[in-house]
Design an enzyme around this catalytic site. Sequence first.
Site, PDB file in Angstrom:
ATOM      1  N   CYS A 214       0.707  -1.225  -0.039  1.00  0.00           N
ATOM      2  CA  CYS A 214      -0.089  -0.186   0.044  1.00  0.00           C
ATOM      3  C   CYS A 214       0.730   1.249  -0.040  1.00  0.00           C
ATOM      4  O   CYS A 214       1.372   1.495   1.006  1.00  0.00           O
ATOM      5  CB  CYS A 214      -0.998   0.018   1.253  1.00  0.00           C
ATOM      6  SG  CYS A 214      -1.966   1.578   1.380  1.00  0.00           S
TER       7      CYS A 214
ATOM      8  N   CYS B 169      -0.319   4.011   2.260  1.00  0.00           N
ATOM      9  CA  CYS B 169      -0.209   3.770   3.730  1.00  0.00           C
ATOM     10  C   CYS B 169       1.327   4.171   3.997  1.00  0.00           C
ATOM     11  O   CYS B 169       1.790   4.423   5.294  1.00  0.00           O
ATOM     12  CB  CYS B 169      -0.429   2.371   3.976  1.00  0.00           C
ATOM     13  SG  CYS B 169      -2.231   1.992   3.723  1.00  0.00           S
ATOM     14  N   ASP B 170       2.251   3.647   3.341  1.00  0.00           N
ATOM     15  CA  ASP B 170       3.558   3.518   3.771  1.00  0.00           C
ATOM     16  C   ASP B 170       4.791   4.183   2.866  1.00  0.00           C
ATOM     17  O   ASP B 170       5.744   4.322   3.289  1.00  0.00           O
ATOM     18  CB  ASP B 170       3.932   1.997   3.601  1.00  0.00           C
ATOM     19  CG  ASP B 170       3.346   1.049   4.374  1.00  0.00           C
ATOM     20  OD1 ASP B 170       2.859   1.656   5.523  1.00  0.00           O
ATOM     21  OD2 ASP B 170       3.065   0.065   4.176  1.00  0.00           O
TER      22      ASP B 170
END
Length: 313
Positions: A140, A143-144
């Site tokens: 993701c 997300c990261d």
Amino acid sequence: MSEQNEQVRNVIIIGSGPAGYTAAIYLARAGLKPLVIAGALTPGGQLINTTEVENYPGFPDGVMGPELMESMQRQAERFGAEIVFDDVDEAQLQSDVKTVRCNGGQTFQARAVIVSTGSNYRHLDVPGETEYSGKGVSFCATCDGFFFRNKPIVVIGGGDSAMEEANFLSRFGSSVTLIHRRGEFRASQIMVERTRNNPKINVLTNTVVERINGDGKGVTSLDLLNVATNEHTQLEANGVFVAIGHIPQTQLVAGQVDLDANGYIKVEGASTRTNVPGVFAAGDCADPIYQQAISAAGTGCRAALDAQHYLAA
């Protein structure tokens, strides 16, 4: 022999990620006492395996994935939701009263069912992928990506999502290398052009990842194979983003509710209603596009409201 629970409940929620727990919170606050069948091994969905979550609203300093899901569980229980930590073996959804049988032997019935079984990321299945998941290997970008600021990043995939992730990650990484196993891309032409025109992105086609290497703490490099020339190379990288698609976990309801060509549950318009009366779908199992915790939670809310309207009719 299964143990039949004689009570016919209002709603059974199958799955316990952000969608399932959000639906449980709304239904419990409405006094409908939902039953959540949360799963035996990973209750809480994919976020249980996620370290720090920085893009979920309300947590300016971030929150650990397991902590977020445990908080959602406690919130649902506070309002009267019942949680069963078991896996569903069979669901019979066609009749007015739905029946759900669990692996542990219990059988439950309800007038409505919300399916929030989620999806799993497709994996490369190469050495090092599992070992460094959460330590450099991610599924993701939104997300990261922030964690790899000024570091070399690799994106693996050839569809629109891979192109989008590569362009997004170019804001953070010192460089981004997009790796695709074929010579042609599945992505739309405009996304391919945007990626090739990005000066921070290098594109490697006809290339597969053979191994993800690390130092025990994080990813350091990848072993690559050019399938056209049979040449082996090694590429330095600290972030590896696998973007080769998702697998919706909808085997349980296949043949009962309508699925699209990729196995996602079809819903009616902007609602969460499936083609089966009293059956609703929320979260990643019905979302082939966004696949985010916050969007899953939103559909969990909508499924709860749709179920309430159905029960009140």
